[in-house]
Write a protein that holds these residues in place. Structure first.
Motif: not given
Length: 634
Positions: A4-20
């Motif tokens: 299941s990749l649902k949590i990985e997608y959340v992690a991807l979005i979270l890291n993008c927000v942090l980087l921004f």
């Protein structure tokens, strides 16, 4: 196995927000920021590779899926190692002993090397994983990554307890929450093997690091990106509580307002930014702060007195060369002060007080200088603190005394007027020199209150002796007092309180007061002259002279400074200059008073040169009220 990749997608979005939110335009990348950006970058890339490797299972060849997973495995472990390295760097930043840090970095590097070797060996042994017919199967050593992360977390906790006396409060909070959060997520991952949680583990670590960095930004100076005064005090208190010896260096720019006037505030800010970067690059083992407009502090681990001196001299040598911002080149002058705190017996407030006192001494020197806070300076500080207490007590108990020095009119062969002078006694009854306590009163901001006490005492003296044949009494006013709102009204109210005619009072101002705020000075003088109060220009010739500015003001009398008068007898040229100056002032319509007359030769010469009145020890020293009354009664 289906993942299941649902949590990985959340992690991807979270890291993008942090980087921004972390990246800013024109952000200065120091080593800490580079490390955190590396953590964010590795997290993002590893999550993307993981998502790609899972989505392509069974849709591309087994060889391609195997390669993607082989790329992901050392990458996610490299991300964990980067996070561990950054955490250990923050922890050991102010630890004087480097043995523990070397061991930690060695363990992290060794673990990462083992993972890389196992990944290469996996191509032949399938010890980590295998991909057959689009199905991913974990190998016998697949969990080695979690074991490594667990070892790093345990090592982090052990090193924290061994070096906690050196660790800041914000980093302590980070270490308290991060291992717990990561351990909980790892346990969830081990229980739910089909849910991909590696990405969220690294994202959670990045989020906690980001929150800590943002809280520290609240204590950051916006111009130089250095920590501010409150952060400096907090860090000093931390070192003192932990008993850590350190060196405290202050760097105070002299006359920096000239830079802002000449090149503009934007260029001035660029000079400050450049200085901040120089201090950071030069003292990487310490911390740099901006604690005031042009005041910087460097906190360094104390190694030895020789090294402490070397650090100050290194800064001093840099300021012997010009600083350049774009096409602007300028020679900045600096006052460098250092304090060594070895025993941890002082508080941050005491150190700041010592720093401010040392800066006051350094400011008295026009050129760049180094001042070491030694026992002599410490004694001077204690004397200054005593003077402050003594003056405040004198204000409370009405213990200030007034002395008066008569001014002789040779044309009338009589004492024409007198100057009121403030005096303060020590606890043993001896007089304290005004040259010692008046500058201190100006520094701490109580000269204004003292000035009104003086005016009240002088008015009370004149009101109490209406029979004395003196025409006027002159009173010195401080710059703070003269520039305060309602100055003219307060002077008039004091005269009315004692029913005195305004023409009995003369107010002495200095050329420096005129140069500080010419328009404000002109307005105040005009208000008081309209009420009948006249002015003396005191200390004329001290170096602030602006003849055009003086001529535009309603001043009755010019008082020549004693250094100008006494210096005239050193050579014929100086005497000729004084003669022409007196002649020019009298032709302009001013009365001239010569101060500092100590000999008969000086008195006779100044009479010949045309000075109207003479003041100095040759005639009389300043006297208490009773003595001056007896003098005028004679």
């Amino acid at each position: 196995m289906d993942f299941s990749l649902k949590i990985e997608y959340v992690a991807l979005i979270l890291n993008c927000v942090l980087l921004f939110f972390y990246c800013e335009k024109n952000m200065h990348l120091n080593f800490k920021k580079k490390c955190f950006l590396a953590c964010l970058g590795l997290s993002l890339f590893s999550i993307l590779v993981n998502i790609l490797s899972v989505l392509t299972l069974g849709k591309v060849s087994d060889e391609m899926s195997f390669f993607l997973n082989a790329l992901y495995y050392p990458m996610i472990m490299g991300n964990a190692s980067m996070l561990a390295f950054f955490l250990f760097f923050l922890m050991f930043e102010h630890v004087p002993q480097r043995k523990c840090s070397r061991i930690a970095y060695s363990i992290i590097s060794t673990f990462l090397l083992i993972v890389v070797i196992l990944t290469i060996a996996n191509f032949r042994t399938n010890c980590l994983f295998t991909v057959e017919n689009g199905i991913y199967t974990r190998g016998s050593l697949n969990a080695v990554g979690y074991v490594g992360v667990g070892i790093e977390l345990c090592l982090l906790v052990v090193c924290y307890f061994r070096n906690r006396r050196y660790i800041s409060a914000s980093l302590t909070r980070l270490i308290e929450m991060l291992p717990i959060a990561i351990s909980v997520l790892i346990c969830i991952q081990l229980v739910n093997r089909d849910i991909m949680m590696n990405g969220i583990i690294s994202a959670m670590a990045n989020l906690i690091l980001f929150i800590i960095s943002q809280s520290s930004r609240m204590e950051q100076d916006s111009v130089t990106e250095l920590k501010n005064r409150s952060a400096c005090i907090a860090d000093i208190n931390g070192k003192i509580c932990k008993g850590v010896p350190f060196q405290f260096i202050t760097v105070n720019l002299k006359d920096f307002t000239a830079v802002n006037r000449k090149f503009g505030h934007r260029t001035g800010d660029e000079f400050l930014y450049q200085l901040a970067r120089y201090l950071e690059a030069t003292f990487q083992e310490g911390m740099v702060y901006r604690v005031g407009g042009v005041e910087f502090v460097v906190l360094l681990p104390f190694v030895s007195k020789e090294y402490a001196v070397h650090c100050c001299e290194e800064i001093y040598c840099r300021f012997q060369n010009k600083w350049q911002v774009q096409d602007v080149e300028y020679a900045l002058r600096v006052g460098i002060c250092d304090i060594i705190c070895e025993q941890g017996t002082q508080s941050a407030a005491q150190l700041i007080e010592q720093m401010q006192f040392a800066q006051v001494i350094a400011k008295e020197k026009t050129e760049s200088c180094i001042l070491h806070f030694d026992e002599r300076v410490r004694e001077n500080l204690e004397r200054r603190k005593y003077l402050i207490r003594r003056m405040k007590r004198a204000m409370k108990e009405d213990a200030f005394e007034m002395y008066f020095q008569p001014i002789y009119s040779w044309k009338e062969n009589a004492f024409y007027s007198m100057e009121a002078l403030l005096r303060l006694r020590d606890e043993d009854g001896t007089l304290i020199s005004p040259a010692e306590f008046i500058p201190v009163a100006e520094e701490v901001g109580i000269i204004d209150q003292i000035g009104w006490i003086v005016l009240d005492k002088v008015c009370a003296f004149m009101s109490g002796h209406p029979d004395l044949e003196m025409r006027t009494v002159s009173v010195n006013m401080s710059m703070q007092q003269f520039m305060s709102k309602g100055f003219a009204d307060q002077v008039e109210a004091c005269l009315q309180k004692y029913a005195l005619s305004p023409d009995r009072l003369r107010i002495e101002i200095t050329e420096r007061m005129i140069s500080e705020n010419p328009q404000r000075t002109k307005d105040t003088l005009r208000q008081l002259t309209e009420k009948g109060i006249q002015f003396y220009l005191d200390d004329f010739g001290m170096g602030y002279s602006n003849f055009a500015g003086v001529l535009s003001l309603p001043i009755e009398t010019i008082k020549l400074d004693l250094t100008l008068v006494q210096g005239a007898f050193e050579s014929k040229r100086k005497l000729l200059v004084l003669e022409n100056l007196v002649a020019m002032l009298r032709k302009a319509g001013y009365s001239v008073v010569a101060e500092g007359i100590e000999t008969e030769e000086q008195a006779n010469t100044l009479r010949i040169l045309g000075a109207d009145r003479l003041q100095g020890f040759y005639y009389h020293r300043p006297m208490p009220e009773k003595e001056i009354v007896r003098l005028f009664q004679k």
